[in-house]
Design a protein around this motif. Structure first.
Motif, mmCIF file in Angstrom:
data_model
loop_
_atom_site.group_PDB
_atom_site.id
_atom_site.type_symbol
_atom_site.label_atom_id
_atom_site.label_comp_id
_atom_site.label_asym_id
_atom_site.label_seq_id
_atom_site.Cartn_x
_atom_site.Cartn_y
_atom_site.Cartn_z
ATOM 1 N N ASN A 146 0.741 -1.074 0.001
ATOM 2 C CA ASN A 146 -0.080 -0.021 -0.244
ATOM 3 C C ASN A 146 0.847 1.389 -0.116
ATOM 4 O O ASN A 146 0.390 2.348 -0.434
ATOM 5 C CB ASN A 146 -0.964 0.087 1.322
ATOM 6 N N ARG A 147 2.192 1.028 0.437
ATOM 7 C CA ARG A 147 2.928 2.224 0.423
ATOM 8 C C ARG A 147 3.902 2.253 -0.719
ATOM 9 O O ARG A 147 4.905 2.999 -0.903
ATOM 10 C CB ARG A 147 3.838 2.438 1.691
ATOM 11 N N GLY A 148 3.495 1.500 -1.976
ATOM 12 C CA GLY A 148 4.103 1.378 -3.105
ATOM 13 C C GLY A 148 5.307 0.653 -3.088
ATOM 14 O O GLY A 148 5.865 0.381 -4.013
ATOM 15 N N ILE A 149 5.697 -0.034 -1.901
ATOM 16 C CA ILE A 149 6.759 -1.096 -1.942
ATOM 17 C C ILE A 149 6.636 -2.507 -2.220
ATOM 18 O O ILE A 149 5.910 -3.252 -1.331
ATOM 19 C CB ILE A 149 7.462 -1.014 -0.490
ATOM 20 N N THR A 150 6.881 -3.053 -3.529
ATOM 21 C CA THR A 150 6.140 -4.294 -4.099
ATOM 22 C C THR A 150 7.337 -5.186 -4.156
ATOM 23 O O THR A 150 7.116 -6.487 -4.426
ATOM 24 C CB THR A 150 5.195 -3.685 -5.247
ATOM 25 N N ALA A 151 8.519 -4.852 -4.298
ATOM 26 C CA ALA A 151 9.786 -5.601 -4.649
ATOM 27 C C ALA A 151 10.453 -5.666 -3.323
ATOM 28 O O ALA A 151 11.056 -4.911 -3.013
ATOM 29 C CB ALA A 151 10.636 -4.774 -5.708
ATOM 30 N N SER A 252 11.950 1.892 -0.191
ATOM 31 C CA SER A 252 11.609 2.699 -1.412
ATOM 32 C C SER A 252 12.757 2.829 -2.537
ATOM 33 O O SER A 252 12.719 2.608 -3.503
ATOM 34 C CB SER A 252 10.855 4.040 -0.985
ATOM 35 N N LEU A 253 13.984 3.079 -1.555
ATOM 36 C CA LEU A 253 15.238 3.194 -2.343
ATOM 37 C C LEU A 253 15.417 1.796 -3.185
ATOM 38 O O LEU A 253 16.202 1.661 -4.072
ATOM 39 C CB LEU A 253 16.309 3.719 -1.491
ATOM 40 N N LYS A 254 15.181 0.521 -2.180
ATOM 41 C CA LYS A 254 15.452 -0.487 -2.679
ATOM 42 C C LYS A 254 14.774 -0.962 -4.082
ATOM 43 O O LYS A 254 15.035 -1.836 -4.949
ATOM 44 C CB LYS A 254 15.336 -1.560 -1.560
ATOM 45 N N MET A 255 13.685 -0.296 -4.006
ATOM 46 C CA MET A 255 12.909 -0.482 -5.474
ATOM 47 C C MET A 255 13.654 -0.036 -6.349
ATOM 48 O O MET A 255 13.308 -0.938 -7.611
ATOM 49 C CB MET A 255 11.632 0.246 -5.315
ATOM 50 N N VAL A 256 14.456 0.769 -6.556
ATOM 51 C CA VAL A 256 15.078 1.306 -7.638
ATOM 52 C C VAL A 256 16.607 1.164 -7.846
ATOM 53 O O VAL A 256 17.369 1.205 -8.584
ATOM 54 C CB VAL A 256 15.021 2.825 -7.956
ATOM 55 N N LEU A 257 17.151 0.747 -6.458
ATOM 56 C CA LEU A 257 18.596 0.037 -6.360
ATOM 57 C C LEU A 257 18.416 -1.289 -5.670
ATOM 58 O O LEU A 257 18.888 -1.407 -4.610
ATOM 59 C CB LEU A 257 19.347 1.018 -5.189
ATOM 60 N N PRO A 258 17.671 -2.136 -6.499
ATOM 61 C CA PRO A 258 17.671 -3.620 -5.947
ATOM 62 C C PRO A 258 18.705 -4.242 -5.524
ATOM 63 O O PRO A 258 18.344 -5.350 -4.569
ATOM 64 C CB PRO A 258 16.773 -4.241 -7.245
#
Length: 363
Positions: A146-151, A252-258
């Motif tokens: 729900n906070r946009g964190i799906t990965a 959230s950063l992990k979403m784009v820096l996996p």
């Protein structure tokens, strides 16, 4: 005469208030309970002792619970902790002394009872984390989605507890909670952080109305254990890692820096004091856009430079990176982060533009 453990426990239960007044003198009676900060007699309201009820069994007088840690026990545990007694025979002797009972007849002594973990201790945090479950399919996973964190990559240090103690009322109060393990550089659990969740967040239509999914209580976030220098860790750092305050910020950063290892220090003060892994050479500091975040970032960068590390600030466009993720989307967040990290790390860690969510995990 109390000849057995059960008889001694029942005798203490019949005198529960007197026991509390003597051994937990900094507390006070409120209705059917004795309220105190913890079993060490610290003033407060986290721990409560039942003063009325049957001598034994469910709801018995003398039973206590610490809502801050999930610990529980009976009056013998309180006596042992307050008197610094480890041997059960010594605890029983002190209880008989308080009750003015004669010594028991000579007979084999019961086996020592395992002592409760000290309130707020790393042991209590380890027990709470061990009692929690993987987040897949739980309300904790829904909260993050729900906070946009799906990965949810490298999230083994996050679990879910369906009924985590919060504070006592007329009966004990529990909420579902996201439980994060705080670990040291050796990956030993030293603490735990709880984010209490609202069960209504399971319904997507209710999400925007309920404080982003957190429980509707005064302090939906609480931490326990040894936190200073330690952090919630996502991945194992080698030469490079990112550090920031909040769990949601770093995920959230992990979403784009996996593939970049990251740590969440849980507060600005703790961010400024994190310990550096021996192999670390480059540190990215995820800044929260507020005065506390600015101060913590400056202190941490100064410490990193003094330790011979390269330190680079990552700045959000809004208040923090989770606000960016929810408000701008993962592709915009990816582009904003791309220009803030060194070119070598773009190839190593960042997701490709136009890729987000679970696709990023497959890069």
């Amino acid at each position: 005469m109390a000849h057995s453990l059960s008889e001694l426990t029942e005798a203490l239960a019949r005198n529960a208030e007197a026991v509390c007044r003597h051994y937990l003198s900094n507390g006070r009676r409120e209705g059917r309970y004795w309220m105190i900060g913890d079993v060490r007699n610290t003033p407060g309201r986290s721990m409560y002792v039942r003063l009325t009820g049957p001598d034994a069994g469910k709801g018995a007088a003398g039973k206590w619970t610490d809502a801050a840690t999930g610990e529980y026990g009976d009056l013998l545990d309180i006596i042992g902790e307050r008197c610094g007694l480890v041997d059960f025979a010594d605890v029983a002797a002190e209880a008989r002394r308080f009750l003015r009972l004669p010594p028991p007849e000579t007979r084999p002594q019961p086996k020592p009872r395992p002592s409760a973990a000290r309130v707020g201790s790393p042991e209590a945090a380890q027990r709470l984390f061990a009692m929690s479950h993987p987040i897949a399919g739980t309300l904790a996973e829904t909260y993050l989605h729900n906070r946009g964190i799906t990965a949810l990559r490298d999230t083994g240090n996050i679990r879910f507890h369906p009924r985590c103690y919060y504070r006592p009322d007329q009966e004990s109060e529990t909420w579902p909670a996201l439980v994060a393990a705080v670990t040291d550089l050796n990956d030993t659990v030293t603490g735990a952080h709880r984010t209490y969740l609202d069960p209504a967040a399971q319904d997507p239509d209710s999400f925007s109305k309920i404080n982003l999914g957190k429980a509707p209580i005064n302090t939906p976030r609480r931490a326990m254990g040894d936190l200073l220098g330690n952090a919630v860790r996502f991945g194992t750092p080698q030469d490079t890692m990112a550090a920031g305050e909040g769990i949601e910020t770093m995920l959230s950063l992990k979403m784009v820096l996996p593939y970049m290892p990251m740590v969440a220090a849980l507060s600005a003060a703790h961010l400024a004091a994190i310990l550096f892994p021996p192999s670390l050479r480059r540190l990215y500091v995820a800044r929260d856009d507020d005065p506390a975040g600015d101060g913590a970032t400056k202190t941490l960068i100064d410490r990193a430079h003094a330790a011979g590390l390269e330190a680079i600030t990552l700045s959000p466009q809004r208040g923090d990176f989770n606000e960016d993720l929810r408000g701008l989307g993962s592709d915009a967040l990816c582009q904003a982060v791309r220009v803030q990290i060194v070119s070598h790390d773009v190839q190593r860690f960042i997701c490709h533009a136009g890729m987000s969510g679970r696709k990023a995990e497959q890069v």
